[in-house]
Design a protein around this motif. Structure first.
Motif, mmCIF file in Angstrom:
data_model
loop_
_atom_site.group_PDB
_atom_site.id
_atom_site.type_symbol
_atom_site.label_atom_id
_atom_site.label_comp_id
_atom_site.label_asym_id
_atom_site.label_seq_id
_atom_site.Cartn_x
_atom_site.Cartn_y
_atom_site.Cartn_z
ATOM 1 N N SER A 263 -55.071 -100.073 -48.890
ATOM 2 C CA SER A 263 -54.467 -99.202 -47.884
ATOM 3 C C SER A 263 -54.809 -97.739 -48.125
ATOM 4 C CB SER A 263 -52.949 -99.395 -47.873
ATOM 5 O OG SER A 263 -52.395 -99.079 -49.136
ATOM 6 N N HIS A 264 -55.056 -97.361 -49.392
ATOM 7 C CA HIS A 264 -55.434 -95.973 -49.675
ATOM 8 C C HIS A 264 -56.767 -95.626 -49.006
ATOM 9 C CE1 HIS A 264 -52.602 -95.090 -53.224
ATOM 10 N NE2 HIS A 264 -52.234 -96.244 -52.703
ATOM 11 N N TRP A 265 -57.677 -96.599 -48.974
ATOM 12 C CA TRP A 265 -58.973 -96.358 -48.330
ATOM 13 C C TRP A 265 -58.809 -96.184 -46.819
ATOM 14 C CZ3 TRP A 265 -63.609 -94.623 -48.354
ATOM 15 C CH2 TRP A 265 -64.516 -94.981 -47.346
ATOM 16 N N VAL A 266 -57.844 -96.850 -46.231
ATOM 17 C CA VAL A 266 -57.648 -96.757 -44.782
ATOM 18 C C VAL A 266 -57.444 -95.307 -44.365
ATOM 19 C CG1 VAL A 266 -56.128 -97.387 -42.872
ATOM 20 C CG2 VAL A 266 -56.752 -99.105 -44.572
ATOM 21 N N ASN A 267 -56.566 -94.584 -45.066
ATOM 22 C CA ASN A 267 -56.347 -93.186 -44.661
ATOM 23 C C ASN A 267 -57.452 -92.257 -45.163
ATOM 24 O OD1 ASN A 267 -55.467 -92.145 -47.348
ATOM 25 N ND2 ASN A 267 -53.699 -93.462 -47.006
ATOM 26 N N MET A 268 -58.054 -92.573 -46.312
ATOM 27 C CA MET A 268 -59.187 -91.763 -46.770
ATOM 28 C C MET A 268 -60.343 -91.849 -45.778
ATOM 29 S SD MET A 268 -60.516 -89.784 -49.197
ATOM 30 C CE MET A 268 -60.021 -90.052 -50.907
ATOM 31 N N HIS B 288 -36.383 -106.367 -22.479
ATOM 32 C CA HIS B 288 -36.023 -106.543 -23.889
ATOM 33 C C HIS B 288 -37.030 -105.892 -24.831
ATOM 34 C CE1 HIS B 288 -32.772 -109.197 -22.813
ATOM 35 N NE2 HIS B 288 -33.600 -109.978 -22.116
ATOM 36 N N GLY B 289 -38.289 -105.814 -24.451
ATOM 37 C CA GLY B 289 -39.290 -105.169 -25.272
ATOM 38 C C GLY B 289 -39.840 -106.039 -26.389
ATOM 39 N N VAL B 290 -40.536 -105.385 -27.321
ATOM 40 C CA VAL B 290 -41.303 -106.099 -28.352
ATOM 41 C C VAL B 290 -40.949 -105.558 -29.733
ATOM 42 C CG1 VAL B 290 -43.630 -106.575 -29.217
ATOM 43 C CG2 VAL B 290 -43.196 -106.547 -26.752
ATOM 44 N N ILE B 291 -40.922 -106.452 -30.715
ATOM 45 C CA ILE B 291 -40.813 -106.084 -32.128
ATOM 46 C C ILE B 291 -42.182 -106.293 -32.765
ATOM 47 C CG2 ILE B 291 -39.740 -106.628 -34.346
ATOM 48 C CD1 ILE B 291 -37.367 -107.755 -32.724
ATOM 49 N N VAL B 292 -42.654 -105.297 -33.492
ATOM 50 C CA VAL B 292 -43.933 -105.388 -34.208
ATOM 51 C C VAL B 292 -43.632 -105.581 -35.693
ATOM 52 C CG1 VAL B 292 -46.075 -104.197 -34.792
ATOM 53 C CG2 VAL B 292 -45.073 -103.900 -32.520
ATOM 54 N N MET B 293 -44.291 -106.548 -36.315
ATOM 55 C CA MET B 293 -44.102 -106.784 -37.754
ATOM 56 C C MET B 293 -45.437 -106.812 -38.475
ATOM 57 S SD MET B 293 -42.152 -109.831 -39.823
ATOM 58 C CE MET B 293 -42.285 -109.931 -41.624
ATOM 59 N N SER B 294 -45.536 -106.014 -39.538
ATOM 60 C CA SER B 294 -46.725 -106.015 -40.383
ATOM 61 C C SER B 294 -46.322 -105.625 -41.791
ATOM 62 C CB SER B 294 -47.779 -105.039 -39.848
ATOM 63 O OG SER B 294 -48.882 -104.967 -40.728
ATOM 64 N N LEU B 295 -46.842 -106.333 -42.773
ATOM 65 C CA LEU B 295 -46.521 -106.054 -44.172
ATOM 66 C C LEU B 295 -47.712 -105.486 -44.929
ATOM 67 C CD1 LEU B 295 -44.302 -109.154 -45.014
ATOM 68 C CD2 LEU B 295 -43.610 -106.895 -44.206
ATOM 69 N N GLY B 296 -48.629 -104.825 -44.204
ATOM 70 C CA GLY B 296 -49.679 -104.068 -44.859
ATOM 71 C C GLY B 296 -50.918 -104.864 -45.216
ATOM 72 N N THR B 297 -51.818 -104.187 -45.937
ATOM 73 C CA THR B 297 -53.138 -104.747 -46.225
ATOM 74 C C THR B 297 -53.167 -105.613 -47.477
ATOM 75 O OG1 THR B 297 -53.715 -102.734 -47.433
ATOM 76 C CG2 THR B 297 -54.301 -102.817 -45.099
ATOM 77 N N LEU B 298 -52.256 -105.380 -48.417
ATOM 78 C CA LEU B 298 -52.325 -106.096 -49.688
ATOM 79 C C LEU B 298 -51.714 -107.483 -49.611
ATOM 80 C CD1 LEU B 298 -51.532 -103.452 -52.459
ATOM 81 C CD2 LEU B 298 -53.717 -104.523 -51.922
ATOM 82 N N VAL B 299 -50.731 -107.643 -48.724
ATOM 83 C CA VAL B 299 -49.996 -108.902 -48.684
ATOM 84 C C VAL B 299 -50.729 -109.893 -47.790
ATOM 85 C CG1 VAL B 299 -47.819 -110.005 -48.126
ATOM 86 C CG2 VAL B 299 -47.834 -107.687 -49.061
ATOM 87 N N ASN C 74 -48.497 -95.234 -44.899
ATOM 88 C CA ASN C 74 -49.188 -95.172 -43.606
ATOM 89 C C ASN C 74 -48.291 -95.676 -42.481
ATOM 90 O OD1 ASN C 74 -51.438 -94.241 -44.952
ATOM 91 N ND2 ASN C 74 -52.519 -96.180 -44.927
ATOM 92 N N GLY C 75 -47.695 -96.844 -42.670
ATOM 93 C CA GLY C 75 -46.849 -97.420 -41.635
ATOM 94 C C GLY C 75 -45.599 -96.601 -41.377
ATOM 95 N N VAL C 76 -45.002 -96.061 -42.439
ATOM 96 C CA VAL C 76 -43.807 -95.239 -42.286
ATOM 97 C C VAL C 76 -44.103 -94.021 -41.410
ATOM 98 C CG1 VAL C 76 -42.301 -93.655 -43.540
ATOM 99 C CG2 VAL C 76 -42.608 -95.979 -44.374
ATOM 100 N N TYR C 77 -45.249 -93.369 -41.670
ATOM 101 C CA TYR C 77 -45.567 -92.175 -40.881
ATOM 102 C C TYR C 77 -45.953 -92.510 -39.446
ATOM 103 C CZ TYR C 77 -44.844 -88.415 -44.112
ATOM 104 O OH TYR C 77 -44.238 -87.485 -44.909
#
Length: 528
Positions: A34-39, A302-313, A378-381
């Motif tokens: 994930s560090h490479w993603v923002n770099m 009702h809309g949509v919920i997005v779920m992602s646990l990142g690149t490592l998992v 990344n996801g938090v921001y």
């Protein structure tokens, strides 16, 4: 000056505003995952401004491609039997979850710390071996000549040692260093209100929490000295100046591009060469692919919920995914879940499983109601940028503390993976979806995040070019790192003052006793 002259002058203003450094040569030593993603996002912007970029990558890189349009690569052979890969992190995650599910005792905490120590030892040992490969190869060293600056992520110390060896200024793309959260390596960090990473404390700690904070800080110093730095000591002794160690190299970096801002981070002391660029990777949402857009629109009110646990998992234990799938199936919302692994048998018809999703674009979609996230920076921001409240499922490392910062501000609900039930997860989702304060608080954070004089990406680009144009930024860097620890904390001054006070007291007592003796002698003489 006539109108034509005024008009010509106005046309020249954009040219005057251009940075003084154009077409520099940048050597990049990134961290994968994930560090490479923002770099990589930062590198694309630098390339668009005319800079030549060379990226050092390992032959077993996960995400860092050998061929790219915006950078050249220099591939280094990975050490034999490299233990750290995506499968390794999946196994590490499963082990830590298993430990946490057993009990919540001190033994559990110590077992988790041991797992982390083993992981760090393997990572940093491999990094030091990679550097030996580079330094012992004359052809590689020859190719590393002629650069203007080193841009590196100091989570692993390879780039720092490389820059010192090449005598180049250093810009850090940083949140974490080899020993923990970046601020602790460079800025004053009073433990009374600055929580250590991993404590899950806020900046308002009780006495007991402050006591634990100090103890954990001591454990961190031990880990830094005897587990992490030990992996680089021989390397620094062979290839660096006498007395150089990893902490010295960190503190001598020219500019720290910190991947947070104070909308997210707790207020704390900082330094003039720390530049805050939290959310620099975020951008307005782009249109979705037709099939995804159709799915989003089908959610109705009702809309949509997005779920992602990142690149490592890559996968979670089956019992955990079953809990998640069961809760999702009971909601009226549609769900897009980034998921790799065996399909849960109890998956509801409202849930779409995908191996990859355009996270930023989905979070920026008007139909998105909540974001289920592991708490990576990344996801938090991206959630803050788009104003989407969060249900947090932290798994590893800093994720617990990242989500705590959102929870303290009323923008997230955080659950414990190890102890949550399907009912707990469903209740948390309903709470974030139905209670307006979560969305309102996140929208407030988003407004504050956007209200700044310069976009974080532009700030990052300016300071990288500033370092190249001025061959460093030593005038912004404190010289405190050259001081012994006892001088930094003024213990030598305190010792001298205490000694002087002690001498003054002893002298005073001596004079008083002498005067008392003289008075006694006079009285005795008078009586005789």
């Amino acid at each position: 000056m006539d109108c034509c002259q005024w008009y010509s002058a106005l046309l020249l203003l954009p040219l005057l505003a251009l940075p003084s450094c154009q077409g520099g040569r940048i050597l990049v030593f990134p961290v994968d995952g994930s560090h490479w993603v923002n770099m990589n996002i930062l590198l694309r912007e630098l390339h668009s401004k005319g800079h030549e970029i060379t990226v050092l990558r390992s032959s077993n890189s996960w995400y860092i491609k050998e061929q790219a349009t915006h950078y050249n690569s220099l591939t280094i052979s990975a050490p034999d039997a490299s233990p750290v890969g995506q499968d390794f992190f999946t196994q590490f995650l499963n082990r830590t979850l298993d430990i946490q599910m057993r009990d919540r005792s001190l033994l559990t905490f110590l077992a988790l710390q041991r797992e982390v120590s083993v992981l760090l030892t393997k990572i940093h040992r491999m990094a030091s071996q990679t550097l030996v490969t580079i330094f012992e190869d004359p052809q590689i060293i020859k190719r590393l000549q002629g650069f203007d600056v080193v841009l590196t992520d100091p989570t692993i110390a390879e780039g720092l040692v490389m820059a010192h060896r090449l005598k180049l200024p250093v810009v850090l793309n940083v949140r974490w260093t080899t020993s923990g959260e970046g601020h602790f390596a460079i800025a004053p960090s009073p433990l009374s209100y600055i929580p250590m990473t991993g404590t899950r404390f806020s900046d308002r700690m009780t006495f007991t929490q402050r006591l634990l904070n100090v103890i954990i800080y001591g454990l961190s110093l031990y880990s830094e000295r005897f587990i992490i730095s030990a992996q680089y000591d021989d390397l620094c002794a062979r290839y660096c100046d006498s007395g150089t160690d990893i902490r010295t190299l960190l503190q001598s970096a020219d500019i720290w591009l910190m991947r947070v801002d104070f909308v997210f981070e707790f207020p704390r002391p900082t330094m003039p060469n720390v530049v805050y660029m939290g959310g620099f990777q975020c951008q307005p949402a782009k249109p979705l692919a037709p099939e995804l857009e159709k799915f989003m629109e089908s959610s109705g009110e009702h809309g949509v919920i997005v779920m992602s646990l990142g690149t490592l998992v890559q996968s979670l234990p089956r019992e955990v995914t079953a809990k998640i799938a069961s809760a999702f199936a009971q909601l009226p919302q549609k769900i897009i879940w980034r998921y790799i692994g065996e399909r849960p048998q109890n998956l509801g018809n409202n849930t779409l499983l995908v191996e990859w999703l355009p996270q930023n674009d989905l979070l920026g979609h008007p139909k998105t109601r909540a974001f289920v996230a592991h708490g990576g920076t990344n996801g938090v921001y991206e959630a803050i940028y788009h104003g989407v409240p969060v249900v947090g499922l932290p798994l590893l490392f800093d994720q617990f503390d990242n989500l705590l910062r959102l929870e303290v501000r009323g923008a997230a609900k955080v659950l414990d993976f190890a102890t949550m039930s399907s009912a707990d997860y469903l209740q948390a989702l309903k709470q974030v979806l139905e209670k307006p304060s979560y969305r309102r608080n996140m929208k407030k954070l988003s407004t504050l995040h956007h209200d700044r004089p310069m976009e974080p990406m532009q700030s990052a680009l300016f300071w990288i070019e500033y370092v190249m144009g001025n061959r460093g930024a030593a005038h912004l860097r404190t010289e405190a790192y050259k001081m012994p620890w006892y001088s930094y904390h003024s213990l030598d001054v305190i010792a001298v003052l205490l000694a002087a006070l002690l001498v003054f007291i002893i002298t005073g007592i001596g004079v008083f006793r002498f005067l008392c003796c003289m008075v006694c002698k006079r009285r005795k003489t008078k009586r005789e």
